[in-house]
Design a protein around this motif. Structure first.
Motif, PDB file in Angstrom:
ATOM      1  N   HIS A  15      25.038  18.275  52.480  1.00  0.00           N
ATOM      2  CA  HIS A  15      23.623  17.947  52.309  1.00  0.00           C
ATOM      3  C   HIS A  15      22.724  19.179  52.268  1.00  0.00           C
ATOM      4  O   HIS A  15      23.042  20.223  52.834  1.00  0.00           O
ATOM      5  CB  HIS A  15      23.143  17.091  53.500  1.00  0.00           C
ATOM      6  N   PHE A  16      21.550  18.974  51.664  1.00  0.00           N
ATOM      7  CA  PHE A  16      20.456  19.954  51.722  1.00  0.00           C
ATOM      8  C   PHE A  16      19.175  19.222  51.315  1.00  0.00           C
ATOM      9  O   PHE A  16      19.241  18.162  50.675  1.00  0.00           O
ATOM     10  CB  PHE A  16      20.704  21.164  50.798  1.00  0.00           C
ATOM     11  N   GLN A  17      18.052  19.776  51.668  1.00  0.00           N
ATOM     12  CA  GLN A  17      16.755  19.284  51.165  1.00  0.00           C
ATOM     13  C   GLN A  17      16.262  20.275  50.116  1.00  0.00           C
ATOM     14  O   GLN A  17      16.320  21.485  50.326  1.00  0.00           O
ATOM     15  CB  GLN A  17      15.711  19.137  52.296  1.00  0.00           C
ATOM     16  N   VAL A  18      15.787  19.778  48.999  1.00  0.00           N
ATOM     17  CA  VAL A  18      15.310  20.673  47.930  1.00  0.00           C
ATOM     18  C   VAL A  18      13.905  21.184  48.287  1.00  0.00           C
ATOM     19  O   VAL A  18      13.202  20.584  49.103  1.00  0.00           O
ATOM     20  CB  VAL A  18      15.302  19.934  46.570  1.00  0.00           C
ATOM     21  N   PRO A  19      13.517  22.297  47.698  1.00  0.00           N
ATOM     22  CA  PRO A  19      12.160  22.805  47.929  1.00  0.00           C
ATOM     23  C   PRO A  19      11.106  21.769  47.572  1.00  0.00           C
ATOM     24  O   PRO A  19      11.380  20.917  46.688  1.00  0.00           O
ATOM     25  CB  PRO A  19      12.075  24.016  46.977  1.00  0.00           C
ATOM     26  N   GLY A  25      19.314  27.315  51.036  1.00  0.00           N
ATOM     27  CA  GLY A  25      20.103  27.818  49.905  1.00  0.00           C
ATOM     28  C   GLY A  25      21.576  27.502  50.064  1.00  0.00           C
ATOM     29  O   GLY A  25      22.380  27.834  49.189  1.00  0.00           O
ATOM     30  N   PHE A  26      21.898  26.878  51.199  1.00  0.00           N
ATOM     31  CA  PHE A  26      23.280  26.490  51.471  1.00  0.00           C
ATOM     32  C   PHE A  26      23.342  24.987  51.761  1.00  0.00           C
ATOM     33  O   PHE A  26      22.466  24.447  52.448  1.00  0.00           O
ATOM     34  CB  PHE A  26      23.831  27.275  52.670  1.00  0.00           C
ATOM     35  N   ALA A  27      24.372  24.366  51.219  1.00  0.00           N
ATOM     36  CA  ALA A  27      24.599  22.957  51.570  1.00  0.00           C
ATOM     37  C   ALA A  27      25.418  22.933  52.861  1.00  0.00           C
ATOM     38  O   ALA A  27      26.230  23.838  53.112  1.00  0.00           O
ATOM     39  CB  ALA A  27      25.341  22.246  50.433  1.00  0.00           C
ATOM     40  N   HIS A  28      25.204  21.906  53.664  1.00  0.00           N
ATOM     41  CA  HIS A  28      25.832  21.812  54.984  1.00  0.00           C
ATOM     42  C   HIS A  28      26.629  20.528  55.098  1.00  0.00           C
ATOM     43  O   HIS A  28      26.206  19.464  54.622  1.00  0.00           O
ATOM     44  CB  HIS A  28      24.746  21.836  56.075  1.00  0.00           C
ATOM     45  N   ALA A  29      27.776  20.659  55.754  1.00  0.00           N
ATOM     46  CA  ALA A  29      28.597  19.469  56.038  1.00  0.00           C
ATOM     47  C   ALA A  29      29.472  19.746  57.246  1.00  0.00           C
ATOM     48  O   ALA A  29      29.735  20.910  57.568  1.00  0.00           O
ATOM     49  CB  ALA A  29      29.488  19.129  54.843  1.00  0.00           C
TER      50      ALA A  29
END
Ligand SMILES: Cc1cn([C@H]2C[C@H](O)[C@@H](COP(=O)(O)OP(=O)(O)O[C@H]3O[C@H](C)C(=O)[C@H](O)[C@H]3O)O2)c(=O)[nH]c1=O
Length: 186
Positions: A55-59, A109-113
């Motif tokens: 996951h990530f949140q976009v700007p 800038g990084f996706a996390h899981a």
């Protein structure tokens, strides 16, 4: 400049058990972590092999995340999705457990899981921006070449995560900041 970091907070043991400072703004800011955290998150996953992410949140609501495990154990991952990065699509991982108290810093800038390695695993993480559901995004767990430590039955996934786009389909909104992902975590 942002890069993924593994933090190993000191534990002061005595006959009662131990004490540890799990966050200190001045110490973490000196490491380039944060500096501003505005929300704490806490999740519990009952089954081994629960996989949350990537996951990530976009700007404009990208989130830096400082992740730790307070019950059980996880393998935690940070995937470089900064467009133009020489390490785009590469990831670093670390085993975070209630026992080792290690923390992973996952910059914007990084996706996390993470995937859980024990039942009833709890993960607590500080984030540098508020939850913004309209900015919630991600890439599918099986589209990035990670060999996840999974039980025979495969991962426990949310419907949302099952339906995420692949990394190949991602048009990353994150610019490269000039700092490639290190070969390995210090
Ligand atoms: C993330 C978040 C979720 N929610 C609500 C929305 C849903 O009703 C429920 C579960 O959300 P979700 O399925 O997105 O939770 P996870 O799958 O654990 O997602 C998180 O886990 C991965 C590992 C991440 O890196 C992110 O922080 C985050 O995406 O909590 C909130 O109210 N606030 C929040 O900040």
């Amino acid at each position: 400049m942002a890069t993924v970091q593994l933090v190993k907070p000191r534990r002061f043991g005595d006959a009662r058990g131990w004490f540890s400072e799990t966050y200190s703004r001045r110490a973490y800011e000196a490491l380039g972590i944060g500096p501003e955290f505005v929300q704490d998150n806490h999740s519990m996953s009952a089954a081994i092999g629960t996989l949350r992410g990537l996951h990530f949140q976009v700007p404009p609501h990208g989130q830096g995340k400082l992740v730790r495990c307070t019950a059980g154990a996880i393998m935690d991952y940070a995937l470089d999705i900064r467009h133009g990065s020489p390490t785009y699509g590469r990831w670093l991982s670390a085993e975070l457990t209630a026992e080792n108290g290690y923390q992973l810093w996952v910059p914007v800038g990084f996706a996390h899981a993470f995937v859980t390695l024990a039942p009833n695993t709890e993960v607590i993480y500080k984030v540098t921006d508020y939850y913004a559901p309209e900015c919630d995004s991600g890439v599918r767990w099986d589209s990035v070449g990670i060999e996840w430590p999974l039980p025979l039955g495969g991962p426990v996934l949310s419907d949302k995560d099952r339906a995420l786009p692949t990394l190949a389909e991602l048009e990353s909104p994150f610019p490269y900041d000039g700092e490639p992902l290190p070969e390995r975590l210090a």
